[in-house]
Enzyme design. Structure first.
Site, short mmCIF file in Angstrom:
data_model
loop_
_atom_site.label_atom_id
_atom_site.label_comp_id
_atom_site.label_asym_id
_atom_site.label_seq_id
_atom_site.Cartn_x
_atom_site.Cartn_y
_atom_site.Cartn_z
N SER A 1 -111.69 16.13 -6.36
CA SER A 1 -112.00 17.49 -6.75
C SER A 1 -112.84 18.17 -5.67
CB SER A 1 -112.68 17.50 -8.12
OG SER A 1 -112.71 18.79 -8.68
N GLU B 1 -102.98 18.26 -13.84
CA GLU B 1 -104.39 18.50 -13.57
C GLU B 1 -105.02 19.49 -14.56
OE1 GLU B 1 -106.18 17.19 -10.98
OE2 GLU B 1 -104.78 16.68 -9.38
N HIS C 1 -106.80 16.23 -14.62
CA HIS C 1 -107.77 16.20 -13.52
C HIS C 1 -108.82 15.11 -13.77
CE1 HIS C 1 -109.74 18.04 -10.08
NE2 HIS C 1 -110.87 18.16 -10.74
#
Length: 487
Positions: free
Chosen positions: A182, A313, A406
């Site tokens: 991320s 995600e 995610h």
């Protein structure tokens, strides 16, 4: 117990088959006269420093609501938070080194999260390092004067510490892989474009983040000015330094929420696109240009790169919040068009490829590609010889709606499926064989620079597909990829 040496003094760790050393300072506390300044060396010490427990973490607020169970935070108070943690199979030898940069939107996270425990990396012959760096306003606020990108300079200081000290922990300073997830992956890709980071790492892995998430100096000033107005202070770092930390954190959180609610370019500049008000700034010096442009021009060309995304995600942001369930078809077209610039024909393509999908499902797919998959592809195209992967295992959490969201791959990469704090996201009985495969793949790449499949090169565009049954794919979803050709 174990004793290791660093250039600043000896550190006392713990362990038998695997040794761990935690909370080792790589820079002085970034408070007082050091606040809003580049990282400075820590004060040396002579007696062994107790490094058996995690050190302080960067100031941040705690998670609330639906996300608290899915993304737990570890918050340890203290000023001396520019520290790192090392797990090693032994203090002699020259093992490959992997340095992990945590995510958290550049406003949260730390190297002390339990899911990032590096014991299994060390068990398998790697020296694993996790780091903290300045977050939020302390790390990325910039009005155009003074030194920008302090959070990135912290990361560079940590990598410099690794270069200069890791041999004393059994690591090879000539074989360092930096990897992140991320905001940590965005950091990795930005470091590739920074002259000050050149030579500090030899391989890079970017999980769910690429080279698109930087902002201009004018956008940084917009954010800083709005933050100062919310605090009732002058728009300078000096004035903001006088604000109590809890008040500053609360104002920064509120500002982030305002960006998400009204992501308009007139209000926020580039932040309307990235949704990250505190993030790397293309200042023209430390970061001379946009990372993707720099990489396309050859920056980081000698660094082996593996980049990938998770299949779904955006479900992390749309499912627990209830947004996906509330979405209807007219809202879908409006949201996709306004937010992501995708024409109606493009949304129809995504919908046609997913028979029976809800409007929320389609928006999640569009958002995933806009924010994660397409930027990853653009980076692979800009850095010849890059390897790509997609993590597609679907979590049964949230009634089976969370999917391959995610952050889901992290517990697999670290081989920490048994970590209790990961259970909320993983659900019951995640497949250990997939963790074995992912963990081994990351180590293979860090050791050799080749994860075991062909690079992502047109026209074949080979990518590794990780799922209950894994394999390789070629030219994956070309119609949807071409939908974003104008981006």
């Amino acid at each position: 117990m174990a004793l290791a040496s660093t250039q600043y003094g000896p550190v006392l760790g713990t362990g038998d088959d695997v040794l761990s050393f935690k909370g080792i300072p790589y820079a002085a506390p970034p408070v007082g006269p050091n606040r809003f300044q580049p990282p400075r060396p820590p004060e040396p010490w002579t007696s062994p420093r107790d490094s058996r427990h995690y050190g302080a973490t960067a100031p941040q607020t705690s998670t609330e609501g639906a996300m608290a169970e899915l993304i737990p935070r570890t918050i340890i108070p203290g000023d001396d938070y520019l520290n790192l943690n090392v797990w090693t199979p032994g203090l002699t030898g020259r093992a490959p080194v992997m340095v992990f940069i945590h995510g958290g939107s550049f406003t949260s996270g730390s190297g002390a999260l339990a899911v990032y425990d590096g014991t299994r990396f060390a068990r398998d012959g790697v020296v694993l390092v996790t780091i903290n760096y300045r977050l939020g306003a302390d790390g990325f606020l910039w009005f155009g004067d003074g030194t920008p990108n302090l959070g990135l300079l912290d990361q560079i200081a940590a990598l410099t510490w690794v270069r200069d000290n890791i041999a004393g922990f059994g690591g090879d300073p000539g074989n360092v892989t930096v990897f992140g997830e991320s905001a940590g992956a965005m950091s990795v890709c930005t470091l590739l474009a920074m002259p000050a980071a050149e030579g500090l790492f030899h391989r890079a892995i970017a999980e769910s983040g690429a080279a698109h998430n930087t902002i201009s100096p004018s956008s940084a000033r917009l954010v800083g000015t709005r933050l100062a107005a919310a605090l009732g202070t002058a728009p300078t770092r000096e004035a903001i330094a006088d604000v109590p930390v809890p008040q500053l954190l609360a104002a920064a959180d509120k500002l982030t929420q305002q960006v998400a609610a009204k992501p308009r370019r007139k209000l926020w500049g580039d932040v309307a696109r990235t949704l990250l008000p505190f993030s790397p700034v293309v200042d023209g010096d430390l970061l001379p240009g946009a990372p993707l442009d720099r990489i396309r021009s050859g920056a980081g060309a000698d660094v082996d790169l593996m980049i990938g995304t998770n299949s779904e995600e955006a479900r992390l942001f749309l499912v627990p919040t209830g947004v996906a369930a509330k979405l209807n078809t007219p809202l879908l077209y409006a949201a996709a068009g306004l937010r992501f610039g995708l024409p109606v024909a493009g949304v129809r393509r995504y919908r046609a490829n997913r028979p029976g999908a809800t409007a929320g499902d389609v928006l999640a797919a569009v958002m995933t590609d806009s924010y994660y998959r397409i930027p990853a592809i653009r980076l692979a195209e800009a850095h010849p010889g890059s390897y790509m992967y997609e993590f597609a295992w679907r979590s049964p959490a949230c009634g089976g709606q969370l999917g391959a969201c995610h952050g889901l791959e992290l517990a697999f990469v670290f081989d920490n499926l048994d970590e209790p704090s990961a259970a909320g996201m993983l659900g019951p009985a995640p497949p250990q064989h997939l963790a074995d495969l992912l963990h081994k793949t990351w180590i293979t790449f860090a050791t050799t620079g080749n994860p075991g499949w062909p690079p992502y090169t047109p026209p074949h565009r080979t990518s590794r597909h990780f799922n209950t049954a894994s394999g390789t794919t070629t030219n994956n979803r070309p119609d949807e990829r071409l939908t974003w050709h104008h981006h």
